[in-house]
Design an enzyme around this catalytic site. Sequence first.
Site, PDB file in Angstrom:
ATOM      1  N   ARG A 273     -18.988 -39.241  39.182  1.00 56.60           N
ATOM      2  CA  ARG A 273     -20.320 -38.983  39.266  1.00 56.60           C
ATOM      3  C   ARG A 273     -20.328 -37.299  39.416  1.00 56.60           C
ATOM      4  NH1 ARG A 273     -23.239 -43.153  43.198  1.00 56.60           N
ATOM      5  NH2 ARG A 273     -24.510 -40.882  43.580  1.00 56.60           N
TER       6      ARG A 273
ATOM      7  N   LYS B 293     -24.274 -48.980  50.380  1.00 55.91           N
ATOM      8  CA  LYS B 293     -25.173 -49.908  50.668  1.00 55.91           C
ATOM      9  C   LYS B 293     -25.669 -50.359  49.138  1.00 55.91           C
ATOM     10  CE  LYS B 293     -27.823 -46.165  51.362  1.00 55.91           C
ATOM     11  NZ  LYS B 293     -26.777 -45.193  51.387  1.00 55.91           N
TER      12      LYS B 293
ATOM     13  N   ARG C 151     -12.561 -41.635  45.018  1.00 52.14           N
ATOM     14  CA  ARG C 151     -13.223 -42.314  43.973  1.00 52.14           C
ATOM     15  C   ARG C 151     -13.722 -41.595  42.708  1.00 52.14           C
ATOM     16  NH1 ARG C 151     -19.170 -44.630  45.422  1.00 52.14           N
ATOM     17  NH2 ARG C 151     -19.842 -42.305  44.878  1.00 52.14           N
TER      18      ARG C 151
ATOM     19  N   ARG D 110     -25.749 -33.585  50.619  1.00 54.53           N
ATOM     20  CA  ARG D 110     -26.385 -35.159  50.741  1.00 54.53           C
ATOM     21  C   ARG D 110     -26.297 -35.665  52.178  1.00 54.53           C
ATOM     22  NH1 ARG D 110     -23.322 -38.123  46.400  1.00 54.53           N
ATOM     23  NH2 ARG D 110     -24.704 -39.731  46.860  1.00 54.53           N
TER      24      ARG D 110
ATOM     25  N   ARG E  95     -36.629 -43.357  54.065  1.00 53.12           N
ATOM     26  CA  ARG E  95     -35.973 -42.068  54.104  1.00 53.12           C
ATOM     27  C   ARG E  95     -36.583 -41.465  55.204  1.00 53.12           C
ATOM     28  NH1 ARG E  95     -32.164 -40.737  50.035  1.00 53.12           N
ATOM     29  NH2 ARG E  95     -32.353 -42.225  48.111  1.00 53.12           N
TER      30      ARG E  95
END
Length: 192
Positions: free
Chosen positions: A138, A13, A126, A149, A87
Amino acid sequence: MNIILLGPPGAGKGTQARRLVDGRGMVQLSTGDMLREARTSGTEMGRVVADVMDRGDLVTDEIVIGLIREKLEAAPEKSYIFDGFPRTLKQADALGDLLAEFGQKLDVALELRVNDEALVERIVGRAREAVAAGGEARADDNEESLKTRLLAYYKMTSPLVGYYYAKGLYARTDGLASIEEVSKGVREKLGL
């Protein structure tokens, strides 16, 4: 044109929003970015955000809507990309009301569709690439974190697909293709 980008964490996104910002001059409203910006802004809303975040509490819907209101007031003539918001169904209703208040409307809620297993592989890959390149991954780019998540996304946010479908505002495109192919799909679905 005002759009919402829907999709689970890691679906792309933010990447696609940046491409629309660069190519179309749209304004990306990312909830996380707005909260970080507000926290250091020195405004009344910023002090409220800082206080909530410093206590470790979740930021309320009212605060997020207030931040979006500030952005719309600053540039009501712009086209917006809502990234990470809404959300929940409650937030979707609030966003619709807020846009109407400014004489605007939502044009499309575009979902970047992904396969969960492929998405987990993408995110973990990634993280490995970042580390191999001498950088840092991250903190939440790991399989366990991503599964947590994803569960939160499906529990809270996936009902928005039906919500916007019922309003005739829903579209979707493949979120697992290459960045260029996803961008092409996004432009096609948006009629750009």
